[in-house]
Structures are given as structure tokens and as C-alpha cells.
Design an enzyme around this catalytic site. Sequence first.
Site, PDB file in Angstrom:
ATOM      1  CG  ASP A 183      -4.934 -19.163   4.718  1.00 34.72           C
ATOM      2  OD1 ASP A 183      -4.912 -19.669   3.586  1.00 34.72           O
ATOM      3  OD2 ASP A 183      -4.079 -18.369   5.127  1.00 34.72           O
ATOM      4  CG  HIS A 210      -5.130 -10.159   5.819  1.00 33.34           C
ATOM      5  ND1 HIS A 210      -4.497  -9.120   5.176  1.00 33.34           N
ATOM      6  CD2 HIS A 210      -4.818 -11.280   5.138  1.00 33.34           C
ATOM      7  CE1 HIS A 210      -3.846  -9.597   4.143  1.00 33.34           C
ATOM      8  NE2 HIS A 210      -4.009 -10.905   4.086  1.00 33.34           N
TER       9      HIS A 210
HETATM   10  N1  CMC Z   1      -6.368 -14.528  17.040  1.00 34.43           N
HETATM   11  C1  CMC Z   1      -6.339 -13.761  18.161  1.00 34.43           C
HETATM   12  N2  CMC Z   1      -5.822 -12.516  18.202  1.00 34.43           N
HETATM   13  C2  CMC Z   1      -5.298 -12.029  17.085  1.00 34.43           C
HETATM   14  C3  CMC Z   1      -5.312 -12.755  15.876  1.00 34.43           C
HETATM   15  C4  CMC Z   1      -5.878 -14.049  15.873  1.00 34.43           C
HETATM   16  N3  CMC Z   1      -5.908 -14.777  14.768  1.00 34.43           N
HETATM   17  N4  CMC Z   1      -4.735 -12.031  14.908  1.00 34.43           N
HETATM   18  C5  CMC Z   1      -4.364 -10.875  15.475  1.00 34.43           C
HETATM   19  N5  CMC Z   1      -4.713 -10.858  16.788  1.00 34.43           N
HETATM   20  C6  CMC Z   1      -4.537  -9.764  17.726  1.00 34.43           C
HETATM   21  C7  CMC Z   1      -3.092  -9.643  18.155  1.00 34.43           C
HETATM   22  O1  CMC Z   1      -2.847 -10.377  19.331  1.00 34.43           O
HETATM   23  C8  CMC Z   1      -2.942  -8.151  18.351  1.00 34.43           C
HETATM   24  O2  CMC Z   1      -3.493  -7.829  19.605  1.00 34.43           O
HETATM   25  P1  CMC Z   1      -2.876  -6.596  20.457  1.00 34.43           P
HETATM   26  O3  CMC Z   1      -3.080  -5.365  19.619  1.00 34.43           O
HETATM   27  O4  CMC Z   1      -3.685  -6.609  21.721  1.00 34.43           O
HETATM   28  O5  CMC Z   1      -1.445  -6.919  20.675  1.00 34.43           O
HETATM   29  C9  CMC Z   1      -3.847  -7.537  17.283  1.00 34.43           C
HETATM   30  O6  CMC Z   1      -4.834  -8.550  16.999  1.00 34.43           O
HETATM   31  C10 CMC Z   1      -3.118  -7.176  15.999  1.00 34.43           C
HETATM   32  O7  CMC Z   1      -2.383  -8.318  15.582  1.00 34.43           O
HETATM   33  P2  CMC Z   1      -0.963  -8.264  14.871  1.00 34.43           P
HETATM   34  O8  CMC Z   1      -0.260  -9.567  15.093  1.00 34.43           O
HETATM   35  O9  CMC Z   1      -0.267  -7.014  15.263  1.00 34.43           O
HETATM   36  O10 CMC Z   1      -1.415  -8.129  13.363  1.00 34.43           O
HETATM   37  P3  CMC Z   1      -0.519  -8.459  12.114  1.00 34.43           P
HETATM   38  O11 CMC Z   1      -1.015  -7.596  11.026  1.00 34.43           O
HETATM   39  O12 CMC Z   1       0.935  -8.361  12.442  1.00 34.43           O
HETATM   40  O13 CMC Z   1      -0.822 -10.011  11.827  1.00 34.43           O
HETATM   41  C11 CMC Z   1      -1.730 -12.006  10.978  1.00 34.43           C
HETATM   42  C12 CMC Z   1      -1.661 -10.477  10.855  1.00 34.43           C
HETATM   43  C13 CMC Z   1      -2.474 -12.569   9.781  1.00 34.43           C
HETATM   44  C14 CMC Z   1      -0.314 -12.582  10.982  1.00 34.43           C
HETATM   45  C15 CMC Z   1      -2.462 -12.355  12.301  1.00 34.43           C
HETATM   46  O14 CMC Z   1      -3.782 -11.856  12.278  1.00 34.43           O
HETATM   47  C16 CMC Z   1      -2.484 -13.866  12.570  1.00 34.43           C
HETATM   48  O15 CMC Z   1      -1.511 -14.394  13.126  1.00 34.43           O
HETATM   49  N6  CMC Z   1      -3.580 -14.583  12.166  1.00 34.43           N
HETATM   50  C17 CMC Z   1      -3.636 -16.015  12.278  1.00 34.43           C
HETATM   51  C18 CMC Z   1      -2.853 -16.665  11.152  1.00 34.43           C
HETATM   52  C19 CMC Z   1      -3.581 -16.573   9.835  1.00 34.43           C
HETATM   53  O16 CMC Z   1      -4.769 -16.864   9.731  1.00 34.43           O
HETATM   54  N7  CMC Z   1      -2.823 -16.189   8.777  1.00 34.43           N
HETATM   55  C20 CMC Z   1      -3.342 -16.134   7.398  1.00 34.43           C
HETATM   56  C21 CMC Z   1      -3.386 -14.743   6.848  1.00 34.43           C
HETATM   57  S1  CMC Z   1      -4.312 -14.626   5.314  1.00 34.43           S
HETATM   58  C22 CMC Z   1      -3.450 -15.568   4.146  1.00 34.43           C
HETATM   59  C23 CMC Z   1      -2.002 -15.209   3.969  1.00 34.43           C
HETATM   60  O17 CMC Z   1      -1.627 -14.056   3.956  1.00 34.43           O
HETATM   61  O18 CMC Z   1      -1.213 -16.126   3.811  1.00 34.43           O
END
Ligand code: CMC
Length: 431
Positions: A366, A308
Site C-alpha cells: 500500500d 504486515h
Molecule cells: N507503525 C508503527 N508501529 C507498528 C506498525 C506501524 N505501521 N505496525 C505494527 N507496529 C508495531 C505495533 O505497535 C506492535 O508493537 P508492540 O509489539 O510493541 O505492541 C508491533 O509492531 C506488532 O504489530 P501488530 O499490530 O501486533 O501486528 P499485526 O500483525 O496485528 O498488524 C498491520 C499488521 C498491517 C495491521 C499493522 O502493521 C498496521 O497497522 N500497519 C499499518 C496499516 C497498513 O499499512 N496496512 C496495510 C497492510 S498490507 C495490505 C493489506 O493487507 O491490505
Amino acid sequence: MVKSSKTAKLLLDGKEYDLPIMSPTAGPEVLDIRKLYGEAGVFTYDPGFTSTASCDSTITFIDGGKGELLHRGYPIDQLAEHSHYLEVCYLLLYGNLPKPAELEDFENRVTNHTMIHEQMGYLFRGFRRDAHPMAIMTGVVGAMSAFYHDSTDINDPWQREVASIRMIAKMPTIAAMAYKYTIGQPFVYPRNDLDYASNFLRMCFAVPAENYEVNPILSRAMDRIFTLHADHEQNASTSTVRLASSSGANPFACIAAGIACLWGPAHGGANQACLEMLREIGTADRIPEFIKRAKDKDDPFRLMGFGHRVYKNTDPRAKVLKRSADEVLDFLGVNNNPLLQVAKQLEEVALNDEYFADKKLFPNVDFYSGIILEAMGFPNSMFTPIFALSRTVGWISQWKEMIADPQVKIGRPRQLYLGEAPRDYTDIEKR
Ligand code: CMC
């Protein structure tokens, strides 16, 4: 937001600029850079808004470090335990918990708007049967502005109120109709003697040929899912609603924009994507393969339902839903369902994995909502529409707050231009 006595100093090309610091009720202090461009001629750069407060708000507060979510100051776990969705709607919309007469009046107003204009049924029939219900919802909610002209004037507080009640009341009807349409069953009209969640379950699962009794345990679980998704401060879809509305667009168009944004798999679409992922994993012995892929920088695969932007400890909504999932699965006697077994084992493996611990990646809302909805009999394609109907009140509360703010300006981000420098047009034969 109160202006504190502190200021930050920016030193740029030998000149010093004072940046006032705003003190919030809770959360980090905020540098006020509104005059920066006018005074210093520079922009700030923050794609994805990781360090930028796009507005001030009094509705919802998240402390991502502590895993805390407050609506109007009340913790989400208390609301999920002791309150119910329509009371939380009142709280979000009007700022305080209602007195008994206020709640009764609010519930009556919502209940009396549950039917949609009969003509809108034809709109549904224009879609292909295999359309995704989110596609139908985006279109139908946008089309509400063509049916309810008497509540599109955003400068009239009464019309804003009517539009708000209409959307909260009609969203379950629209989501259920989108579902019924895609499975080829007749639409089921709302029943105003039922509570909000029970009415939705009935509109989704009843058929005219049989009686349908709503199970109170499932209805309570449904209501809890609605409550836990009701608002989440300035997330992507809410910011979309605010941005759309900043141009003066009508409320139905703005909420349709929010629905479109929510659909993406990084946001509300994650609940559907999570169940699809569990299905793809299939059996527990394949979990290590998927964990390996999630950790591989060259593989775009991510564990859906994990991570998240704001929560870096735990998602408080997920904690409540995890308990609710156990209750529902026990009640339905589906605890041994292979998909749910994969989910439980995946959660355990990921929580004990260094990669996920280091990056502070925990199951989010989710992950568990999909499991409950699957067990209740909803197809995966309905998970995100259910999120959308729950979040409607959050979008509307934030929209109302924004419209009522006399200082509001059209949202117009700047950019860091990296394209070509100015150059002269060349005639086609000389290129
Ligand atoms: N699986 C594997 N690695 C992950 C994941 C994941 N689900 N989420 C983040 N990471 C890694 C990412 O690769 C990055 O690694 P590095 O620092 O080595 O590059 C690090 O963790 C930080 O990730 P980020 O993409 O910079 O974080 P963000 O804040 O931009 O993204 C997120 C947040 C929710 C989009 C992301 O965690 C994600 O894509 N999760 C899966 C989709 C999901 O479950 N979304 C629902 C969110 S909760 C309900 C809502 O808001 O709608």
C-alpha cells in the site's frame, strides 16, 4: 492437505488427547483440533487468528519469513514481470496457466460482460455526490444480486461461473462509475476493443468532449497494480467472503461483504491513509516528529503503509511496485513532486530506524501503490476501490474453492465468555 503420521499430545486434567498433524505442501504443520471440543470439552482461543488455519486451500501461499508469495505455485514477481492481470485471473480461478485458446476464450468471456445493467445507473444517482467510492461500490456490488437473478444459485456450477465472470468484468465499470459520479462527470461506457487495464483508465479519465488515448506505459503500470493485488490467501476481506458465503449467501452479497471489510485502514484502506499521512507530514523536516509518534506506545498513530501480519522480511509485492513507481514517476516527470520526496525520505528513515527493524516493519504494497496511483492522477479516495477491483478475482477464486468443497460447514467461531454469570431478572423498581 495430507495427514502426517505424527500426532501432538494434549494433557488435560490427567487425560491425554491425540491431535493429528496435517502436513501442507509448504508452510508450518497444522494441528487438527476439530474433534477437541467433542472429546475434551474445551475450546481454543486465538482472537485475530494469529495461529489458526481457518480452511485448506490450493490457491495462494505466502512465506512471510522469506517474503514469498505464490499463486498456484508461481512466484508473484515472475507473474508481475511476464504475465498480465487476466492471465493471472485465469490461473487463480482454474488452477493452471491457460493455453492460448483458453486465454482467448476467457478474455472474450470477460470482455463480453463489461457493461452493467442500464438500470443500475439510477442506483448510482441515488447516492450523494460526496459519497466515498467504496461506499458506492459496497452498495452497488451488493445490489448486483437484485439485477442478475440468473447467477445467484450457488448450487449450480454454471451460475457460479457466470457470477464470477460478471464480477471480474463489471468491477472496473462499477469502480470507474463510482469515481465519475463523485466528480460530477458523465459515465463512460466500457470499450471492448481495449485491454482490461486500458479500458479502466479510459472509463476513469475520458470525457465525451474529447478523444482519449490510453498511454501504454500507464496501462502496463495499472495492469501490474491489478496483478499484484489479485489474491493474498486468507486475509481479512477474503476470510469475510468465506464466512459470509458459508451461510449459503449469494456471491454478489459475499463480495460486497469483502469490499466492506477491505475498506478499513488496517487493510485495503491503508493506501488512502498512507497518502493522507504523507500529506499531513507535508515536508521532510517533519518526518522525525511522525517517526517519534509511530514509536510512542501511548499514541495510536502508526506509519501507514508499513508492517504486515504475515510478511516479516519484505513484502514481495512492494519490491515490484517500488520499481514500477520509479518507472511511472520518471515517465510522468513528477519525480520531484514534494509528496513523493516525503515518501522516499520517510521510507529511508524508517528502514534505518531500530524500532522498525526490530519489529520487522517494512513498507508494504500500500505504500507504493498509493504513490503510483497519485502520480497517475487518481484521487486518494479511488485507491481502495482499485484494490477492491483487483482483489475481486481472489475473493471469487476462494469462494469457488469453498463452495466446491463437500466438507464445508457454516463458519461459526466459539468464544471465551467473560460476562456475568447467570443471575435472576430483577423488577425495574427494585434495581
Ligand atoms: N507503525 C508503527 N508501529 C507498528 C506498525 C506501524 N505501521 N505496525 C505494527 N507496529 C508495531 C505495533 O505497535 C506492535 O508493537 P508492540 O509489539 O510493541 O505492541 C508491533 O509492531 C506488532 O504489530 P501488530 O499490530 O501486533 O501486528 P499485526 O500483525 O496485528 O498488524 C498491520 C499488521 C498491517 C495491521 C499493522 O502493521 C498496521 O497497522 N500497519 C499499518 C496499516 C497498513 O499499512 N496496512 C496495510 C497492510 S498490507 C495490505 C493489506 O493487507 O491490505
